[in-house]
Motif scaffolding. Sequence first.
Motif, PDB file in Angstrom:
ATOM      1  N   ASP A  76      40.911  33.222 -13.397  1.00 47.78           N
ATOM      2  CA  ASP A  76      40.510  33.114 -11.994  1.00 47.78           C
ATOM      3  C   ASP A  76      41.723  32.919 -11.087  1.00 47.78           C
ATOM      4  OD1 ASP A  76      37.906  33.247 -12.869  1.00 47.78           O
ATOM      5  OD2 ASP A  76      37.561  31.094 -12.776  1.00 47.78           O
ATOM      6  N   VAL A  77      42.752  33.722 -11.295  1.00 50.82           N
ATOM      7  CA  VAL A  77      43.968  33.619 -10.500  1.00 50.82           C
ATOM      8  C   VAL A  77      44.421  35.007 -10.100  1.00 50.82           C
ATOM      9  CG1 VAL A  77      44.736  31.465 -11.567  1.00 50.82           C
ATOM     10  CG2 VAL A  77      45.428  33.631 -12.567  1.00 50.82           C
ATOM     11  N   GLU A  78      45.203  35.056  -9.049  1.00 44.33           N
ATOM     12  CA  GLU A  78      45.811  36.319  -8.643  1.00 44.33           C
ATOM     13  C   GLU A  78      47.269  36.287  -9.063  1.00 44.33           C
ATOM     14  OE1 GLU A  78      45.282  37.406  -4.562  1.00 44.33           O
ATOM     15  OE2 GLU A  78      43.240  36.630  -4.538  1.00 44.33           O
ATOM     16  N   SER A  79      47.776  37.424  -9.466  1.00 42.89           N
ATOM     17  CA  SER A  79      49.170  37.498  -9.880  1.00 42.89           C
ATOM     18  C   SER A  79      49.862  38.577  -9.068  1.00 42.89           C
ATOM     19  CB  SER A  79      49.252  37.821 -11.376  1.00 42.89           C
ATOM     20  OG  SER A  79      50.590  37.961 -11.766  1.00 42.89           O
ATOM     21  N   ASP A  80      50.945  38.200  -8.426  1.00 46.93           N
ATOM     22  CA  ASP A  80      51.755  39.163  -7.695  1.00 46.93           C
ATOM     23  C   ASP A  80      52.904  39.590  -8.584  1.00 46.93           C
ATOM     24  OD1 ASP A  80      50.369  39.196  -5.163  1.00 46.93           O
ATOM     25  OD2 ASP A  80      51.029  37.123  -4.945  1.00 46.93           O
ATOM     26  N   GLY A  81      53.332  40.810  -8.431  1.00 47.76           N
ATOM     27  CA  GLY A  81      54.326  41.367  -9.329  1.00 47.76           C
ATOM     28  C   GLY A  81      55.722  40.798  -9.196  1.00 47.76           C
ATOM     29  N   SER A  82      56.081  40.273  -8.038  1.00 43.04           N
ATOM     30  CA  SER A  82      57.450  39.800  -7.864  1.00 43.04           C
ATOM     31  C   SER A  82      57.445  38.572  -6.964  1.00 43.04           C
ATOM     32  CB  SER A  82      58.317  40.891  -7.226  1.00 43.04           C
ATOM     33  OG  SER A  82      57.890  41.110  -5.879  1.00 43.04           O
ATOM     34  N   THR A  83      58.588  37.908  -6.926  1.00 43.79           N
ATOM     35  CA  THR A  83      58.735  36.748  -6.045  1.00 43.79           C
ATOM     36  C   THR A  83      58.549  37.169  -4.594  1.00 43.79           C
ATOM     37  OG1 THR A  83      60.254  35.726  -7.622  1.00 43.79           O
ATOM     38  CG2 THR A  83      60.295  34.877  -5.374  1.00 43.79           C
ATOM     39  N   GLU A  84      59.080  38.327  -4.251  1.00 46.13           N
ATOM     40  CA  GLU A  84      58.965  38.806  -2.866  1.00 46.13           C
ATOM     41  C   GLU A  84      57.495  39.063  -2.508  1.00 46.13           C
ATOM     42  OE1 GLU A  84      61.136  40.214  -5.126  1.00 46.13           O
ATOM     43  OE2 GLU A  84      62.896  39.183  -4.333  1.00 46.13           O
ATOM     44  N   ASP A  85      56.730  39.669  -3.459  1.00 47.76           N
ATOM     45  CA  ASP A  85      55.301  39.904  -3.200  1.00 47.76           C
ATOM     46  C   ASP A  85      54.563  38.580  -3.036  1.00 47.76           C
ATOM     47  OD1 ASP A  85      55.712  42.625  -3.417  1.00 47.76           O
ATOM     48  OD2 ASP A  85      55.046  42.711  -5.523  1.00 47.76           O
ATOM     49  N   PHE A  86      54.910  37.606  -3.877  1.00 45.24           N
ATOM     50  CA  PHE A  86      54.269  36.296  -3.805  1.00 45.24           C
ATOM     51  C   PHE A  86      54.543  35.637  -2.462  1.00 45.24           C
ATOM     52  CE2 PHE A  86      54.805  31.671  -4.353  1.00 45.24           C
ATOM     53  CZ  PHE A  86      53.479  31.326  -4.627  1.00 45.24           C
ATOM     54  N   LEU A  87      55.809  35.620  -2.038  1.00 46.21           N
ATOM     55  CA  LEU A  87      56.144  35.005  -0.764  1.00 46.21           C
ATOM     56  C   LEU A  87      55.516  35.770   0.399  1.00 46.21           C
ATOM     57  CD1 LEU A  87      59.897  34.123  -1.476  1.00 46.21           C
ATOM     58  CD2 LEU A  87      57.915  32.571  -1.427  1.00 46.21           C
ATOM     59  N   GLY A  88      55.404  37.079   0.277  1.00 43.75           N
ATOM     60  CA  GLY A  88      54.739  37.872   1.304  1.00 43.75           C
ATOM     61  C   GLY A  88      53.267  37.518   1.411  1.00 43.75           C
ATOM     62  N   ALA A  89      52.617  37.295   0.274  1.00 41.09           N
ATOM     63  CA  ALA A  89      51.202  36.912   0.273  1.00 41.09           C
ATOM     64  C   ALA A  89      51.020  35.528   0.905  1.00 41.09           C
ATOM     65  CB  ALA A  89      50.663  36.898  -1.154  1.00 41.09           C
ATOM     66  N   LEU A  90      51.968  34.634   0.695  1.00 45.50           N
ATOM     67  CA  LEU A  90      51.893  33.309   1.329  1.00 45.50           C
ATOM     68  C   LEU A  90      52.024  33.421   2.834  1.00 45.50           C
ATOM     69  CD1 LEU A  90      54.032  31.006  -0.997  1.00 45.50           C
ATOM     70  CD2 LEU A  90      51.558  31.036  -0.728  1.00 45.50           C
ATOM     71  N   ASP A  91      52.893  34.316   3.285  1.00 43.79           N
ATOM     72  CA  ASP A  91      53.082  34.509   4.724  1.00 43.79           C
ATOM     73  C   ASP A  91      51.814  35.028   5.386  1.00 43.79           C
ATOM     74  OD1 ASP A  91      55.686  33.606   4.710  1.00 43.79           O
ATOM     75  OD2 ASP A  91      56.559  35.609   4.496  1.00 43.79           O
ATOM     76  N   LYS A  92      51.017  35.813   4.651  1.00 43.42           N
ATOM     77  CA  LYS A  92      49.773  36.380   5.197  1.00 43.42           C
ATOM     78  C   LYS A  92      48.665  35.367   5.293  1.00 43.42           C
ATOM     79  CE  LYS A  92      50.767  40.960   3.413  1.00 43.42           C
ATOM     80  NZ  LYS A  92      50.384  41.990   2.430  1.00 43.42           N
ATOM     81  N   SER A  93      48.736  34.309   4.496  1.00 43.59           N
ATOM     82  CA  SER A  93      47.609  33.335   4.477  1.00 43.59           C
ATOM     83  C   SER A  93      47.765  32.282   5.538  1.00 43.59           C
ATOM     84  CB  SER A  93      47.497  32.684   3.119  1.00 43.59           C
ATOM     85  OG  SER A  93      48.678  31.987   2.784  1.00 43.59           O
TER      86      SER A  93
END
Length: 93
Positions: A76-93
């Motif tokens: 029940d988790v989402e996985s982003d492919g890279s650190t940059e994708d992860f940080l980008g997803a945080l910026d969107k939330s």
Amino acid sequence: MAVSTVRNKGQVTIPADVREAAHLKEGTIVEFTVTEDGVLMKAKVQVLVDPEDAWFYSAAWQERHREAIGQAERGDVESDGSTEDFLGALDKS
């Protein structure tokens, strides 16, 4: 069945066979919980922790940690492919 008498200041001698079976030694910390059936006594482990790390051992944090591990184990988790994708997803939330 082992029995004992409550003495002055609430002191009780735990019978030797019970201490041995429960691995209770002098200095063991015990926790008491009142239940419908009586009183439950559990031995507790005392761990020395640096004060700045104590937050991790709070009951609330440990519960959240168990929940997060359960979510990861269930997928029940989402996985982003890279650190940059992860940080980008945080910026969107």
